[in-house]
Motif scaffolding. Structure first.
Motif, PDB file in Angstrom:
ATOM      1  N   GLU A 120      44.110  41.394  20.032  1.00 14.16           N
ATOM      2  CA  GLU A 120      44.982  42.244  20.835  1.00 14.16           C
ATOM      3  C   GLU A 120      45.389  41.517  22.117  1.00 14.16           C
ATOM      4  N   VAL A 121      46.567  41.867  22.628  1.00 13.56           N
ATOM      5  CA  VAL A 121      47.066  41.237  23.842  1.00 13.56           C
ATOM      6  C   VAL A 121      46.053  41.390  24.975  1.00 13.56           C
ATOM      7  N   PHE A 122      45.852  40.313  25.703  1.00  7.02           N
ATOM      8  CA  PHE A 122      44.959  40.201  26.852  1.00  7.02           C
ATOM      9  C   PHE A 122      43.476  40.176  26.497  1.00  7.02           C
ATOM     10  N   ASP A 123      43.090  40.160  25.205  1.00  8.14           N
ATOM     11  CA  ASP A 123      41.703  39.862  24.865  1.00  8.14           C
ATOM     12  C   ASP A 123      41.329  38.541  25.536  1.00  8.14           C
ATOM     13  N   GLN A 124      40.135  38.451  26.124  1.00 13.57           N
ATOM     14  CA  GLN A 124      39.808  37.248  26.902  1.00 13.57           C
ATOM     15  C   GLN A 124      38.308  37.026  26.999  1.00 13.57           C
ATOM     16  N   ALA A 125      37.929  35.769  27.196  1.00  7.92           N
ATOM     17  CA  ALA A 125      36.523  35.395  27.402  1.00  7.92           C
ATOM     18  C   ALA A 125      36.477  34.052  28.113  1.00  7.92           C
ATOM     19  N   GLY A 126      35.347  33.803  28.779  1.00 10.68           N
ATOM     20  CA  GLY A 126      35.185  32.535  29.479  1.00 10.68           C
ATOM     21  C   GLY A 126      34.075  32.610  30.495  1.00 10.68           C
ATOM     22  N   ALA A 127      34.322  32.029  31.677  1.00  6.84           N
ATOM     23  CA  ALA A 127      33.339  31.984  32.754  1.00  6.84           C
ATOM     24  C   ALA A 127      33.878  32.713  33.977  1.00  6.84           C
ATOM     25  N   LEU A 128      32.991  33.448  34.640  1.00  2.00           N
ATOM     26  CA  LEU A 128      33.337  34.167  35.863  1.00  2.00           C
ATOM     27  C   LEU A 128      32.479  33.654  37.010  1.00  2.00           C
ATOM     28  N   VAL A 129      33.107  33.387  38.148  1.00  2.00           N
ATOM     29  CA  VAL A 129      32.417  33.101  39.407  1.00  2.00           C
ATOM     30  C   VAL A 129      32.687  34.291  40.315  1.00  2.00           C
ATOM     31  N   ARG A 130      31.625  34.885  40.859  1.00  2.00           N
ATOM     32  CA  ARG A 130      31.824  36.119  41.629  1.00  2.00           C
ATOM     33  C   ARG A 130      31.037  36.089  42.925  1.00  2.00           C
ATOM     34  N   ASP A 179      34.471  29.755  49.962  1.00  2.66           N
ATOM     35  CA  ASP A 179      33.705  29.571  51.187  1.00  2.66           C
ATOM     36  C   ASP A 179      32.381  28.874  50.872  1.00  2.66           C
ATOM     37  N   PRO A 180      32.101  27.736  51.489  1.00  2.73           N
ATOM     38  CA  PRO A 180      30.850  27.026  51.198  1.00  2.73           C
ATOM     39  C   PRO A 180      29.601  27.851  51.478  1.00  2.73           C
ATOM     40  N   ALA A 181      29.708  28.824  52.374  1.00  2.00           N
ATOM     41  CA  ALA A 181      28.551  29.645  52.726  1.00  2.00           C
ATOM     42  C   ALA A 181      28.404  30.885  51.848  1.00  2.00           C
ATOM     43  N   ALA A 182      29.356  31.112  50.948  1.00  2.00           N
ATOM     44  CA  ALA A 182      29.328  32.333  50.137  1.00  2.00           C
ATOM     45  C   ALA A 182      28.150  32.346  49.170  1.00  2.00           C
ATOM     46  N   GLN A 183      27.544  33.505  49.024  1.00  2.00           N
ATOM     47  CA  GLN A 183      26.508  33.713  48.015  1.00  2.00           C
ATOM     48  C   GLN A 183      27.211  34.114  46.720  1.00  2.00           C
ATOM     49  N   ALA A 184      27.243  33.214  45.751  1.00  2.00           N
ATOM     50  CA  ALA A 184      28.011  33.442  44.530  1.00  2.00           C
ATOM     51  C   ALA A 184      27.106  33.465  43.307  1.00  2.00           C
ATOM     52  N   SER A 185      27.610  34.042  42.258  1.00  2.00           N
ATOM     53  CA  SER A 185      26.952  34.012  40.955  1.00  2.00           C
ATOM     54  C   SER A 185      27.996  33.619  39.922  1.00  2.00           C
ATOM     55  N   ALA A 186      27.529  33.200  38.744  1.00  2.28           N
ATOM     56  CA  ALA A 186      28.454  32.760  37.695  1.00  2.28           C
ATOM     57  C   ALA A 186      27.813  32.966  36.336  1.00  2.28           C
ATOM     58  N   GLY A 187      28.681  33.048  35.314  1.00  5.09           N
ATOM     59  CA  GLY A 187      28.183  33.190  33.957  1.00  5.09           C
ATOM     60  C   GLY A 187      29.287  33.614  33.014  1.00  5.09           C
ATOM     61  N   PRO A 188      28.944  33.944  31.782  1.00  9.08           N
ATOM     62  CA  PRO A 188      29.950  34.320  30.788  1.00  9.08           C
ATOM     63  C   PRO A 188      30.545  35.696  31.075  1.00  9.08           C
ATOM     64  N   PHE A 189      31.830  35.835  30.740  1.00  2.00           N
ATOM     65  CA  PHE A 189      32.481  37.138  30.860  1.00  2.00           C
ATOM     66  C   PHE A 189      33.369  37.360  29.647  1.00  2.00           C
ATOM     67  N   CYS A 190      33.689  38.626  29.399  1.00  7.14           N
ATOM     68  CA  CYS A 190      34.710  38.978  28.415  1.00  7.14           C
ATOM     69  C   CYS A 190      35.306  40.328  28.776  1.00  7.14           C
ATOM     70  N   CYS A 191      36.547  40.531  28.344  1.00 10.27           N
ATOM     71  CA  CYS A 191      37.286  41.763  28.629  1.00 10.27           C
ATOM     72  C   CYS A 191      38.230  42.062  27.470  1.00 10.27           C
ATOM     73  N   SER A 192      38.598  43.332  27.359  1.00  5.82           N
ATOM     74  CA  SER A 192      39.626  43.738  26.391  1.00  5.82           C
ATOM     75  C   SER A 192      40.474  44.827  27.032  1.00  5.82           C
ATOM     76  N   PRO A 193      41.494  44.442  27.827  1.00  3.51           N
ATOM     77  CA  PRO A 193      42.260  45.418  28.597  1.00  3.51           C
ATOM     78  C   PRO A 193      43.034  46.449  27.778  1.00  3.51           C
ATOM     79  N   GLN A 194      43.271  46.166  26.496  1.00  3.74           N
ATOM     80  CA  GLN A 194      44.097  47.068  25.696  1.00  3.74           C
ATOM     81  C   GLN A 194      43.323  47.788  24.595  1.00  3.74           C
TER      82      GLN A 194
END
Length: 198
Positions: free
Chosen positions: A76-86, A161-176
Motif C-alpha cells: 500500500e502507498v506509504f508503507d515504510q520501514a527503516g531506522a529512526l533517530v529520535r 545537536d551534539p548535546a542531544a540525548q538521542a535514541s535509535a533503532g528499527p521503525f515501521c509505519c503503514s499510514p494507509q
C-alpha cells in the motif's frame, strides 16, 4: 567511507515507542505487524502531525552508529520501514524504504519542528534485504543504505545537536492501512563512521 564492524543488539533490550499490533522473535529475526494508519510526520504541506509509528529504540550517543536490516513486501502507498533517530516528538530522523508513486523509494525525513522529505526510486530493491546505517559524529547524523551486499549509498547528512540525548533503532509505519509485516533481520551498534566520503 569506513564503517567499523558493530555488535548485534538484542531485540528484548529495546524500548517500544508506540508498540505495534504484533512483535515476535522468529529465530534471530523480529517480525513486526503494524497498527492502522501509523506514521511519523510534522505539519509540512499536509498540515497534520502524526507521531504514532512503531519504533524499537536503543541509546544513540555521539560517536556511535546503528544499522537496521529488514525485508518487507510493501503493498500500500506509504508503507515504510527503516531506522529512526529520535530526540523528542519534534526532533527526529527516519530513513529507509517507502512505497510512493507505485515503486519502492529510498528516502529520509528530517524533522526539527517541521518535517522535510527526500526520495529516490529503487525499484530493484523490492522484496530484498535492505540495511540502513545511521552514524552520529559531532553535530551530524550521516545516513546510508544498501541492498544485500551492494555498496553503500549516501542518503542524507543531517544536523543534530551534539548535546542531544538521542535514541535509535528499527521503525515501521503503514499510514494507509493496518497489517504491514516487516521482518527485521539484524540490528547492530558500533563506532561512528570514520569519514564522510570514501
Amino acid at each position: 567511507m569506513s564503517s567499523p564492524t558493530g555488535h548485534d543488539l538484542s531485540w528484548s533490550d529495546g524500548d517500544w515507542l508506540n508498540p505495534p499490533a504484533g512483535a515476535r522473535e522468529d529465530g534471530s529475526h523480529l517480525l513486526v505487524t503494524t497498527r492502522q494508519d501509523t506514521d511519523f510526520w510534522r505539519t509540512t504541506s499536509y498540515g497534520f502531525v502524526h507521531d504514532d509509528g512503531h519504533a524499537l529504540l536503543f541509546p544513540f550517543p555521539a560517536g556511535t552508529a546503528v544499522e537496521v536490516s529488514f525485508v518487507a513486501d510493501f503493498d500500500e502507498v506509504f508503507d515504510q520501514a527503516g531506522a529512526l533517530v529520535r530526540v523528542d516528538p519534534g526532533t527526529w530522523i527516519k530513513a529507509g524504504v517507502e512505497l510512493s508513486d507505485g515503486v519502492p523509494q529510498l528516502g529520509a525525513v528530517v524533522t526539527h519542528g517541521t518535517s522535510d522529505w527526500s526520495l529516490a526510486p529503487v525499484p530493484g530493491w523490492a522484496g530484498r534485504e535492505v540495511t540502513v546505517r545511521v552514524s552520529r559524529a559531532g553535530d551530524a547524523v550521516t545516513v546510508r543504505a544498501r541492498c544485500d551486499g551492494e555498496p553503500w549509498r549516501m542518503i542524507r547528512l543531517a544536523w543534530l545537536d551534539p548535546a542531544a540525548q538521542a535514541s535509535a533503532g528499527p521503525f515501521c509505519c503503514s499510514p494507509q492501512r493496518a497489517g504491514l509485516q516487516v521482518r527485521f533481520t539484524r540490528l547492530t551498534a558500533g563506532p561512528a563512521d570514520t569519514a564522510l566520503h570514501s
